[in-house]
Design an enzyme around this catalytic site. Structure first.
Site, short mmCIF file in Angstrom:
data_model
loop_
_atom_site.label_atom_id
_atom_site.label_comp_id
_atom_site.label_asym_id
_atom_site.label_seq_id
_atom_site.Cartn_x
_atom_site.Cartn_y
_atom_site.Cartn_z
N GLY A 15 0.77 -1.43 -0.24
CA GLY A 15 -0.37 -0.20 0.04
C GLY A 15 1.05 1.43 -0.18
CG ASN A 89 2.15 3.72 5.51
OD1 ASN A 89 1.26 4.25 4.73
ND2 ASN A 89 2.23 2.76 5.39
CE1 TYR A 155 -8.29 3.19 10.05
CE2 TYR A 155 -10.34 3.97 9.46
CZ TYR A 155 -8.61 3.81 9.78
OH TYR A 155 -8.07 4.59 8.61
CE LYS A 159 -5.53 5.86 10.02
NZ LYS A 159 -3.78 5.28 10.20
CB THR A 190 -3.66 -0.27 -0.88
OG1 THR A 190 -5.18 0.24 0.33
CG2 THR A 190 -3.63 0.97 -0.96
CG PHE A 192 -7.62 -0.31 4.30
CD1 PHE A 192 -7.49 0.90 5.46
CD2 PHE A 192 -9.13 0.52 4.21
CE1 PHE A 192 -7.84 1.44 6.13
CE2 PHE A 192 -9.90 1.00 4.92
CZ PHE A 192 -9.41 1.13 6.20
#
Length: 253
Positions: A15, A89, A155, A159, A190, A192
């Site tokens: 990714g 990342n 989640y 973030k 990706t 993800f």
């Protein structure tokens, strides 16, 4: 053209991390790439050597483990500790569920990776940057930091924490000339969603059906742009989405 500069990129086995490694290699950086999958790091190391002649140090460890982070980074030769750019990342989402039905093991993994892992790596690297009064930290957040969506609870919280930590870093590191940038990507095709849905390929693919999402290379280009600006210019906070996406909630399909 070799710059002599060093970038450390976590979560470089796929990714955004892998794309960032290739982008910085193309610009002549030496690279420290980290991840949990040794075979992928070795393959990336060879790919960068063959394509760009990049000197790459591959370190296998799990950012969730403070002991592993510190041991792996501290054992590097001093020459490798002169890190110019740190790209935090490593991160992931696991499942979509209401707060009352969430898997607490998934919560622990997301919090330990997205928040604590970022902190462990940063805490180890920042003193080296401070000693040189130079450096740039790029934290990969998400549009989920800006807009909470249904069943995204924990989640989104992790973030949001990356967003807040980035702001705090920016303030704390002002006296040392260290830049801090938070890059918040939207939907990007990706691994993800495949990770989020634990290998369910159909469900992962459906996320991106009906519009053109970002690619990992798009985000890597943005990270590189932020890192390549003149010393007196710092992008503090940047949200990047596909044209069809306004935020984490609204996408036109």
């Amino acid at each position: 053209m070799k710059t002599g500069k060093i970038a450390l990129i976590t979560g470089a086995t796929a990714g955004f991390g892998e794309a960032c490694a290739e982008r910085f290699a193309r610009e002549g950086y030496r690279l420290i790439v980290t991840g949990r999958r040794t075979e992928r790091l070795t393959a990336l190391q060879e790919k960068l050597r063959t394509a760009y002649g990049t000197e790459t140090l591959a370190l296998t460890f799990d950012v969730r483990s403070k002991a592993e982070v510190v041991a792996a980074l501290e054992q590097m030769p001093d020459a490798w500790k002169q890190i110019d750019v740190l790209v935090n990342n490593a991160g992931l989402a696991l499942d979509l569920s209401t707060i009352d039905e969430g898997d607490t093991d998934d919560w622990d993994t997301m919090i330990d990776t997205n928040v604590k892992g970022l902190l462990y790596v940063s805490r180890t690297v920042i003193p080296w940057m401070k000693a040189r009064n130079s450096g740039h930290i790029v934290n990969i957040g998400s549009t989920a930091a800006k807009t909470v969506y249904a069943k995204g609870n924990v989640y989104c919280a992790t973030k949001s924490a990356v967003d807040a930590i980035s702001q705090g870093m920016r303030i704390d590191l002002l006296p040392y000339g260290i830049k801090v940038t938070a890059v918040h990507p939207g939907a990007a095709e990706t691994e993800f969603s495949l990770v989020r849905f634990k290998g369910d390929e159909d469900r992962a693919k459906d996320v991106y059906t009906g519009f053109q999402p970002l690619k990992a290379e798009d985000v890597a280009d943005v990270v590189w742009y932020c890192a390549s600006l003149p010393p007196h210019v710092c992008i503090n906070d940047l949200v990047v989405t596909a044209t069809a996406q306004a935020n984490a909630y609204y996408t036109f399909k």
